[in-house]
Design a protein around this motif. Sequence first.
Motif, PDB file in Angstrom:
ATOM      1  N   LEU A  90       0.937  -1.001  -0.043  1.00  0.00           N
ATOM      2  CA  LEU A  90      -0.101   0.187   0.072  1.00  0.00           C
ATOM      3  C   LEU A  90       0.823   1.204   0.021  1.00  0.00           C
ATOM      4  O   LEU A  90       0.269   2.253   0.155  1.00  0.00           O
ATOM      5  N   HIS A  91       2.312   1.216  -0.348  1.00  0.00           N
ATOM      6  CA  HIS A  91       2.917   2.508  -0.402  1.00  0.00           C
ATOM      7  C   HIS A  91       3.415   2.576  -1.861  1.00  0.00           C
ATOM      8  O   HIS A  91       4.654   2.502  -2.028  1.00  0.00           O
ATOM      9  N   SER A  92       2.519   2.376  -2.835  1.00  0.00           N
ATOM     10  CA  SER A  92       2.996   2.615  -4.269  1.00  0.00           C
ATOM     11  C   SER A  92       4.093   3.865  -4.657  1.00  0.00           C
ATOM     12  O   SER A  92       4.767   3.626  -5.137  1.00  0.00           O
ATOM     13  N   PHE A  93       3.659   4.858  -3.918  1.00  0.00           N
ATOM     14  CA  PHE A  93       4.608   6.233  -4.269  1.00  0.00           C
ATOM     15  C   PHE A  93       6.019   5.895  -3.865  1.00  0.00           C
ATOM     16  O   PHE A  93       7.062   6.008  -4.673  1.00  0.00           O
ATOM     17  N   SER A  94       6.348   5.512  -2.600  1.00  0.00           N
ATOM     18  CA  SER A  94       7.750   5.230  -2.153  1.00  0.00           C
ATOM     19  C   SER A  94       8.386   3.863  -2.718  1.00  0.00           C
ATOM     20  O   SER A  94       9.297   4.132  -3.104  1.00  0.00           O
ATOM     21  N   ASN A  95       7.644   2.977  -3.139  1.00  0.00           N
ATOM     22  CA  ASN A  95       8.112   1.810  -3.801  1.00  0.00           C
ATOM     23  C   ASN A  95       8.655   2.003  -5.127  1.00  0.00           C
ATOM     24  O   ASN A  95       9.812   1.801  -5.564  1.00  0.00           O
ATOM     25  N   ALA A  96       7.573   2.782  -5.726  1.00  0.00           N
ATOM     26  CA  ALA A  96       8.097   3.255  -7.198  1.00  0.00           C
ATOM     27  C   ALA A  96       9.218   4.121  -7.205  1.00  0.00           C
ATOM     28  O   ALA A  96      10.244   4.007  -8.159  1.00  0.00           O
ATOM     29  N   GLN A  97       9.431   5.108  -6.325  1.00  0.00           N
ATOM     30  CA  GLN A  97      10.688   5.809  -6.153  1.00  0.00           C
ATOM     31  C   GLN A  97      11.797   5.346  -6.056  1.00  0.00           C
ATOM     32  O   GLN A  97      12.921   5.431  -6.476  1.00  0.00           O
ATOM     33  N   LEU A  98      11.647   4.297  -4.873  1.00  0.00           N
ATOM     34  CA  LEU A  98      13.143   3.410  -4.349  1.00  0.00           C
ATOM     35  C   LEU A  98      13.421   2.757  -5.643  1.00  0.00           C
ATOM     36  O   LEU A  98      14.527   2.687  -6.043  1.00  0.00           O
ATOM     37  N   LEU A  99      12.413   1.920  -6.675  1.00  0.00           N
ATOM     38  CA  LEU A  99      12.945   1.041  -7.518  1.00  0.00           C
ATOM     39  C   LEU A  99      13.543   2.201  -8.771  1.00  0.00           C
ATOM     40  O   LEU A  99      14.452   1.670  -9.513  1.00  0.00           O
ATOM     41  N   HIS A 100      12.881   3.462  -8.878  1.00  0.00           N
ATOM     42  CA  HIS A 100      13.601   4.448  -9.921  1.00  0.00           C
ATOM     43  C   HIS A 100      15.152   4.549  -9.338  1.00  0.00           C
ATOM     44  O   HIS A 100      15.846   4.594 -10.260  1.00  0.00           O
ATOM     45  N   GLY A 101      15.355   4.787  -8.266  1.00  0.00           N
ATOM     46  CA  GLY A 101      16.554   5.180  -7.687  1.00  0.00           C
ATOM     47  C   GLY A 101      17.562   3.942  -7.537  1.00  0.00           C
ATOM     48  O   GLY A 101      18.686   4.073  -8.226  1.00  0.00           O
TER      49      GLY A 101
ATOM     50  N   TRP B  32      14.419   2.570 -13.144  1.00  0.00           N
ATOM     51  CA  TRP B  32      13.224   2.566 -14.030  1.00  0.00           C
ATOM     52  C   TRP B  32      12.295   3.613 -13.787  1.00  0.00           C
ATOM     53  O   TRP B  32      12.086   4.335 -12.670  1.00  0.00           O
ATOM     54  N   VAL B  33      11.576   4.159 -15.083  1.00  0.00           N
ATOM     55  CA  VAL B  33      10.627   5.338 -14.685  1.00  0.00           C
ATOM     56  C   VAL B  33       9.751   5.263 -13.975  1.00  0.00           C
ATOM     57  O   VAL B  33       9.049   4.029 -13.684  1.00  0.00           O
ATOM     58  N   VAL B  34       9.196   6.206 -13.078  1.00  0.00           N
ATOM     59  CA  VAL B  34       7.807   6.154 -12.400  1.00  0.00           C
ATOM     60  C   VAL B  34       6.766   6.429 -13.334  1.00  0.00           C
ATOM     61  O   VAL B  34       6.697   7.608 -14.174  1.00  0.00           O
ATOM     62  N   VAL B  35       5.902   5.500 -13.471  1.00  0.00           N
ATOM     63  CA  VAL B  35       4.594   5.879 -14.088  1.00  0.00           C
ATOM     64  C   VAL B  35       3.467   6.326 -13.035  1.00  0.00           C
ATOM     65  O   VAL B  35       3.262   5.494 -12.003  1.00  0.00           O
TER      66      VAL B  35
ATOM     67  N   HIS C 189      -2.082   5.638  -7.796  1.00  0.00           N
ATOM     68  CA  HIS C 189      -0.971   4.531  -7.650  1.00  0.00           C
ATOM     69  C   HIS C 189      -0.042   4.920  -8.658  1.00  0.00           C
ATOM     70  O   HIS C 189      -0.358   5.495  -9.576  1.00  0.00           O
ATOM     71  N   TRP C 190       1.192   4.553  -8.061  1.00  0.00           N
ATOM     72  CA  TRP C 190       2.464   4.587  -8.889  1.00  0.00           C
ATOM     73  C   TRP C 190       3.038   3.100  -9.219  1.00  0.00           C
ATOM     74  O   TRP C 190       2.858   2.452  -8.234  1.00  0.00           O
ATOM     75  N   TRP C 191       3.843   2.841 -10.335  1.00  0.00           N
ATOM     76  CA  TRP C 191       4.306   1.764 -10.616  1.00  0.00           C
ATOM     77  C   TRP C 191       5.633   2.110 -11.365  1.00  0.00           C
ATOM     78  O   TRP C 191       5.956   3.235 -11.517  1.00  0.00           O
TER      79      TRP C 191
ATOM     80  N   TRP D 200       5.604  -2.421 -17.920  1.00  0.00           N
ATOM     81  CA  TRP D 200       5.168  -1.904 -16.418  1.00  0.00           C
ATOM     82  C   TRP D 200       5.032  -2.998 -15.674  1.00  0.00           C
ATOM     83  O   TRP D 200       4.703  -4.009 -15.806  1.00  0.00           O
ATOM     84  N   LEU D 201       5.783  -2.381 -14.291  1.00  0.00           N
ATOM     85  CA  LEU D 201       5.952  -3.542 -13.076  1.00  0.00           C
ATOM     86  C   LEU D 201       5.485  -2.751 -11.937  1.00  0.00           C
ATOM     87  O   LEU D 201       5.538  -1.717 -11.788  1.00  0.00           O
ATOM     88  N   ASP D 202       4.667  -3.653 -11.203  1.00  0.00           N
ATOM     89  CA  ASP D 202       4.255  -3.074 -10.001  1.00  0.00           C
ATOM     90  C   ASP D 202       4.734  -3.979  -8.805  1.00  0.00           C
ATOM     91  O   ASP D 202       4.266  -5.169  -8.557  1.00  0.00           O
TER      92      ASP D 202
END
Length: 127
Positions: free
Chosen positions: A73-84, A88-91, A113-115, A123-125
Motif C-alpha cells: 500500500l505504499h506505491s509512491f515510495s516503492n516506485a521511487q525506490l525502484l527508480h533510484g 526505472w521510470v515512475v509511471v 497509484h504509482w508503478w 510496466w511493473l508493480d
Amino acid sequence: ASDLAATDADARVALWSAERLPLCFPRNWPGVFKTSAALKQLLNKTMLKGTRCRVVPLTSSQNGLPTKRLHALHSFSNAQLLHGVCGWVVVKGFAVFERSDSAAGTSFVALRHWWNATEQGTWLDFT
C-alpha cells in the motif's frame, strides 16, 4: 484531481464512510472494457481521462531488487525506490478496481497509484 474516484454516488460515499469496501479486479475482463458504460466513463470521458490503460500484474521479487524495503500500500515510495535503484521510470496513474458487492460492470473505484516501467517499456508493480 482527487486520489480517489468512483463511478457512482454509492461508491463515492462508501470510499469515505464504509467500514470495508470489497474490491476485485474488474470482472469479465477484458470484455468489460467495451461493455461497461460506467468503466468507460471512469477511464475515458469525464473522470480520469486516461491515455494508456493496461493490466499491470503484481510482480514477484527478483534477484538483486530491494524487495525487503518495499511496503504494501505504499506505491509512491516503492516506485521511487525502484527508480533510484534500477533507474526505472515512475509511471503515475490510477489502479482501477470493481466493487465486488455490486452487479458486475456497474460500480468501479480508482485509487491513485504509482508503478514503474523498465527500459523496454514493460510496466511493473511491486506494491
